[in-house]
Design a protein around this motif. Structure first.
Motif, short mmCIF file in Angstrom:
data_model
loop_
_atom_site.label_atom_id
_atom_site.label_comp_id
_atom_site.label_asym_id
_atom_site.label_seq_id
_atom_site.Cartn_x
_atom_site.Cartn_y
_atom_site.Cartn_z
N HIS A 262 -9.07 15.26 8.37
CA HIS A 262 -10.28 14.67 7.80
C HIS A 262 -11.43 15.66 7.97
CE1 HIS A 262 -13.23 11.01 7.56
NE2 HIS A 262 -13.26 11.79 6.50
N THR A 263 -11.88 16.22 6.86
CA THR A 263 -13.02 17.14 6.88
C THR A 263 -14.06 16.65 5.87
OG1 THR A 263 -12.20 18.59 5.11
CG2 THR A 263 -11.39 19.03 7.35
N ASP A 264 -15.16 17.38 5.79
CA ASP A 264 -16.20 17.02 4.82
C ASP A 264 -15.70 17.17 3.39
OD1 ASP A 264 -17.93 16.53 6.87
OD2 ASP A 264 -18.84 18.53 6.83
N GLN A 265 -14.72 18.08 3.20
CA GLN A 265 -14.24 18.36 1.85
C GLN A 265 -13.02 17.54 1.44
OE1 GLN A 265 -14.99 21.02 4.03
NE2 GLN A 265 -17.02 21.11 3.08
N LEU A 266 -12.20 17.12 2.40
CA LEU A 266 -10.97 16.43 2.02
C LEU A 266 -10.44 15.53 3.12
CD1 LEU A 266 -8.30 17.86 3.56
CD2 LEU A 266 -8.92 19.73 2.07
N MET A 267 -9.50 14.67 2.72
CA MET A 267 -8.77 13.83 3.66
C MET A 267 -7.31 13.89 3.24
SD MET A 267 -9.16 9.77 4.61
CE MET A 267 -10.84 9.97 5.21
N ALA A 268 -6.43 14.31 4.14
CA ALA A 268 -5.01 14.44 3.81
C ALA A 268 -4.18 13.89 4.96
CB ALA A 268 -4.66 15.90 3.54
N LEU A 269 -3.08 13.25 4.59
CA LEU A 269 -2.18 12.67 5.59
C LEU A 269 -0.86 13.43 5.57
CD1 LEU A 269 -2.21 10.34 7.65
CD2 LEU A 269 -1.12 8.90 5.91
N TYR A 270 -0.46 13.92 6.74
CA TYR A 270 0.78 14.68 6.88
C TYR A 270 1.83 13.80 7.57
CZ TYR A 270 -1.91 18.82 5.62
OH TYR A 270 -2.69 19.73 4.95
N GLY A 271 3.08 13.94 7.13
CA GLY A 271 4.14 13.11 7.68
C GLY A 271 5.29 13.92 8.24
N PHE A 272 5.98 13.33 9.25
CA PHE A 272 7.08 14.02 9.92
C PHE A 272 8.19 13.02 10.27
CE2 PHE A 272 3.00 15.90 10.70
CZ PHE A 272 3.19 17.21 10.29
N ALA A 273 9.42 13.50 10.26
CA ALA A 273 10.57 12.62 10.48
C ALA A 273 10.70 12.16 11.91
CB ALA A 273 11.85 13.32 10.04
N VAL B 4 0.86 -1.18 0.00
CA VAL B 4 0.00 0.00 0.00
C VAL B 4 0.90 1.23 0.00
CG1 VAL B 4 -1.76 1.32 1.22
CG2 VAL B 4 -1.82 -1.19 1.26
N GLU B 5 0.81 2.05 -1.06
CA GLU B 5 1.65 3.23 -1.16
C GLU B 5 0.89 4.46 -0.67
OE1 GLU B 5 4.91 4.73 -4.33
OE2 GLU B 5 2.85 4.76 -5.08
N TRP B 6 1.46 5.12 0.31
CA TRP B 6 0.84 6.30 0.92
C TRP B 6 1.46 7.58 0.38
CZ3 TRP B 6 -2.97 5.31 4.69
CH2 TRP B 6 -3.05 3.99 5.13
N ASP B 7 0.62 8.60 0.22
CA ASP B 7 1.05 9.91 -0.25
C ASP B 7 0.94 10.87 0.93
OD1 ASP B 7 1.41 12.38 -1.38
OD2 ASP B 7 -0.09 12.13 -2.96
N LEU B 8 2.07 11.36 1.43
CA LEU B 8 2.07 12.21 2.61
C LEU B 8 2.61 13.60 2.28
CD1 LEU B 8 3.05 9.12 3.56
CD2 LEU B 8 2.94 10.20 5.79
N CYS B 9 2.01 14.60 2.88
CA CYS B 9 2.50 15.97 2.79
C CYS B 9 3.53 16.15 3.90
CB CYS B 9 1.35 16.97 2.97
SG CYS B 9 1.87 18.71 2.88
N VAL B 10 4.77 16.47 3.54
CA VAL B 10 5.88 16.53 4.50
C VAL B 10 6.61 17.87 4.36
CG1 VAL B 10 8.07 15.47 5.18
CG2 VAL B 10 6.18 14.04 4.42
N PRO B 11 6.90 18.55 5.47
CA PRO B 11 7.67 19.80 5.39
C PRO B 11 9.03 19.56 4.73
CG PRO B 11 6.71 19.55 7.57
CD PRO B 11 6.51 18.24 6.86
N ASP B 12 9.48 20.49 3.91
CA ASP B 12 10.77 20.33 3.24
C ASP B 12 11.91 20.14 4.24
OD1 ASP B 12 9.62 20.55 0.74
OD2 ASP B 12 9.97 22.70 0.58
N SER B 13 11.82 20.77 5.40
CA SER B 13 12.87 20.64 6.41
C SER B 13 13.00 19.21 6.93
CB SER B 13 12.60 21.58 7.59
OG SER B 13 11.36 21.27 8.20
#
Length: 205
Positions: free
Chosen positions: A53-64, A24-33
């Motif tokens: 997770h909102t009514d309009q979108l679902m996004a996964l954020y990632g951190f080191a 399963v390949e996940w797409d995460l939003c990660v800070p450039d730092s």
């Protein structure tokens, strides 16, 4: 709901990381730092997550690290700073540098961070000054960065392709030598960073 994902990094892009966990390949939003804190593509990594997770979108954020995620969550406490804004701030400045600027109450520096205007800079100081802390966990990359006022030098050199661990070691060695020199100690922070940056490049060459 999700605390972390452990798998193989399959892609690293500006503010984005792909990680494969058993097919399963996940797409995460990660800070450039945080990108330089993560292993190269093809290597296994553990990425700490936060789900929006909102009514309009679902996004996964990632951190080191858990510390980096804590900084992100602290930024969300600031009125007017949403997830995308927090990632933009963390992409422009390291967590250690941000903490230093907040502790000094440097409003002018805060205003220079992309996405932070005068009003938001004031809110950041009001909300987070004296409250943004990084835990010193054993083996934590953030702990190393937070312990040095020259973390931006490390980030810049790593961005040029140098090995992060080697850069950190060389920076620590040179800082120990240079701080004993009166001329270096009398320089501004920016001047010291420039001197250190050039010296590290020469040493690594």
């Amino acid at each position: 709901m999700f605390n972390s994902l452990t798998g193989i990094i399959t892609g690293k892009f500006p503010k984005q990381v792909f990680i494969d966990t058993n097919g399963v390949e996940w797409d995460l939003c990660v800070p450039d730092s945080n990108l330089d804190m993560l292993p190269p593509v093809g290597n296994e990594a553990k990425i700490y997550t936060w789900l929006q997770h909102t009514d309009q979108l679902m996004a996964l954020y990632g951190f080191a690290s858990a510390d980096e995620r804590s900084v992100f969550l602290d930024l969300l406490k600031v009125d007017g700073v949403g997830p995308k804004g927090a990632v933009k701030i963390m992409s422009a400045v390291s967590s250690a540098r941000l903490m230093d600027v907040l502790e000094k109450g440097d409003l002018e520096m805060l205003e220079k961070i992309p996405g932070v205007g005068k009003k938001t800079a004031g809110k950041l100081l009001l909300t987070l000054k004296g409250k943004l802390k990084l835990r010193e966990e054993e083996g934590s990359v953030v702990r190393v960065a937070a312990a040095s006022p020259y973390s931006d030098v490390v980030t810049s050199l790593v961005g040029m392709g140098y090995d992060k661990r080697l850069v950190e070691q060389k920076v620590a060695q040179l800082v120990e030598v240079l701080t004993n020199e009166a001329d270096f100690a009398g320089k501004s922070q920016k001047e010291r960073e420039d001197i250190l940056f050039r010296r590290v490049i020469v040493e690594l060459a």
